[in-house]
Design an enzyme around this catalytic site. Structure first.
Site, PDB file in Angstrom:
ATOM      1  N   GLY A  67       0.869   9.097   0.485  1.00 63.00           N
ATOM      2  CA  GLY A  67       1.515   9.767  -0.636  1.00 63.00           C
ATOM      3  C   GLY A  67       3.020   9.801  -0.509  1.00 63.00           C
ATOM      4  N   GLY A  68       3.540   9.390   0.635  1.00 62.98           N
ATOM      5  CA  GLY A  68       4.985   9.443   0.871  1.00 62.98           C
ATOM      6  C   GLY A  68       5.785   8.605  -0.101  1.00 62.98           C
TER       7      GLY A  68
ATOM      8  N   GLY B  65       9.362   1.366   3.970  1.00 62.26           N
ATOM      9  CA  GLY B  65      10.738   1.392   3.515  1.00 62.26           C
ATOM     10  C   GLY B  65      11.330   0.054   3.173  1.00 62.26           C
TER      11      GLY B  65
ATOM     12  N   ASP C  76      -2.765   5.139   1.616  1.00 65.43           N
ATOM     13  CA  ASP C  76      -1.407   5.515   1.986  1.00 65.43           C
ATOM     14  C   ASP C  76      -1.326   7.038   2.038  1.00 65.43           C
ATOM     15  OD1 ASP C  76      -1.264   6.428  -0.603  1.00 65.43           O
ATOM     16  OD2 ASP C  76       0.056   4.838  -1.307  1.00 65.43           O
TER      17      ASP C  76
ATOM     18  N   ASP D 275      -0.165  -5.234   1.201  1.00 61.90           N
ATOM     19  CA  ASP D 275      -0.644  -4.727  -0.083  1.00 61.90           C
ATOM     20  C   ASP D 275       0.511  -4.795  -1.058  1.00 61.90           C
ATOM     21  OD1 ASP D 275       0.287  -1.700  -1.092  1.00 61.90           O
ATOM     22  OD2 ASP D 275       0.756  -2.158   0.996  1.00 61.90           O
TER      23      ASP D 275
ATOM     24  N   HIS E  75      -7.613 -13.495 -11.802  1.00 61.79           N
ATOM     25  CA  HIS E  75      -7.029 -14.733 -11.279  1.00 61.79           C
ATOM     26  C   HIS E  75      -6.025 -14.445 -10.169  1.00 61.79           C
ATOM     27  CE1 HIS E  75      -4.738 -18.435 -10.899  1.00 61.79           C
ATOM     28  NE2 HIS E  75      -3.677 -17.647 -10.972  1.00 61.79           N
TER      29      HIS E  75
END
Length: 376
Positions: free
Chosen positions: A94-95, A221, A92, A271, A340
């Site tokens: 860093g935003g 967002g 990503d 993610d 798990h």
């Protein structure tokens, strides 16, 4: 990077595809475990690769910039070599982390000035510097630097953040064009759709991003506290606009049922920290529902942790034993639960892909989602 769609669902926007990167192929839809500081919490790389069967993991630009720092990563030859992970990585920008430092940051047209959560020192992230950091990290897929606003937000604030995100995207592209890759392979830039919960702003942003012509696109967002129906509405709206031939990444989502519903809305990549964060609190996701391993009901249940689980931990340890570890505050319990949950998430998207290929995804999804939401 290359993306091929192998099969589309006839009753939804779900599709099964394959992304090809310099470090290997990724079968979609896919879940990407979050490796914030060059590690997925509590899990060895060997477990990620061989047991959990992760195909790609996510690294965090903000945290890797602070520790170990881009000088160390550059000397190591990039994040792949530093952490001994030879499969694809996404970083990503860093935003989101800078956004979460609401009392420690100041946003301007130039970028974001913020205080480190570690020692209080001041730092400045600009679009250009975010790209430079991600060049040194060396991820296969990198994210444009963006500004997001929490939901709810004032319309004027959401519009300003969206416009800043679009201008920053152009600066990201310019910097990348002027600065070649460091480690002998290309990196793919994903721009990010913003616009908060406002449909007109999301439509405007999605159209801007679609016309940008990137090899993949992200939706940001969301999963910041909004109701599920709002998440689904915005995702549905945006996937109608983003190019169908490009992979779509919904950032930071979410629960197993969120993932299946958003696969149905045309999302390819996910993610979330939820599988490992919830695991450390004793919450296990299964095909039959969510288990709270601290409950007394598991005290003398010596059956396998999860009869339907795909990880070695599911058959080697009993429910009673894992409950004992949590009640005793033994860290092994958190490790077992993390392995798990990640194995379950990867099994979830792998099974979803199979049903898309078999042509019965929607029927299967509608049957399985109520079970996933149950509390055991």
């Amino acid at each position: 990077m290359n993306f091929q769609i192998e099969q589309s669902d006839t009753h939804s926007k779900a599709r099964a595809g394959e992304i090809t990167t310099a470090h290997g192929k990724i079968q979609t839809p896919i879940f990407m475990p979050v490796g914030t500081v060059a590690s997925v919490k509590s899990v060895h790389q060997r477990e990620l690769r061989d047991d959990i069967k992760a195909q790609i993991i996510l690294g965090n630009t903000y945290h890797l910039y602070l520790r170990p720092g881009i000088e160390i990563l550059n000397k190591a030859g990039g994040l792949h070599k530093f952490m001994n992970w030879d499969l694809p990585i996404l970083t990503d920008s860093g935003g989101f982390q800078v956004y979460s430092l609401s009392d420690r940051r100041k946003v301007s047209e130039e970028g974001v000035r913020f205080k480190s959560h570690i020692d209080g020192s001041y730092h400045m992230f600009s679009p250009e510097y975010s790209m430079e950091i991600q060049r040194n990290i060396g991820a296969d897929i990198i994210m444009a630097f963006d500004e997001l606003t929490g939901i709810p937000a004032q319309y004027k604030d959401a519009k300003r953040a969206m416009n800043v995100t679009h201008r920053w995207l152009e600066r990201c592209k310019t910097w990348l064009n002027e600065n070649p890759s460091l480690y002998g392979y290309e990196q793919t830039l994903y721009p990010i759709v913003q616009g908060n919960s406002f449909h007109d702003l999301r439509k405007e942003s999605a159209e801007y991003i679609a016309n940008f012509g990137a090899e993949g696109n992200a939706i940001g967002g969301l999963s910041v506290g909004e109701p599920e129906d709002v998440m689904y509405e915005i995702t549905d709206l945006v996937t109608e606009i983003l190019p169908k031939e490009k992979p779509r990444y919904l950032m930071g989502v979410g629960t197993p049922w969120n993932i299946l519903e958003c696969i149905a809305l045309g999302i390819d990549q996910f993610d979330c920290v939820m599988p490992t964060r919830n695991a450390r609190n004793g919450m296990l996701f299964t095909w039959n529902g969510v288990m709270n391993m601290k409950n007394a009901k598991w005290k003398d249940d010596f059956t396998p942790l999860d009869e339907l689980g795909t990880s070695y931990v599911d058959s080697e340890y009993s429910k009673a034993y894992v409950r004992h570890l949590f009640i005793s505050d033994e860290y092994l319990g958190k490790q077992i639960a993390s392995v798990h949950n990640l194995a379950f998430y990867l099994d979830l998207v792998r099974t979803a892909r199979k049903h898309i290929l078999d042509g019965d995804f929607t029927q299967w999804k509608n049957q399985v989602v109520p079970k996933l939401r149950q509390r055991l």
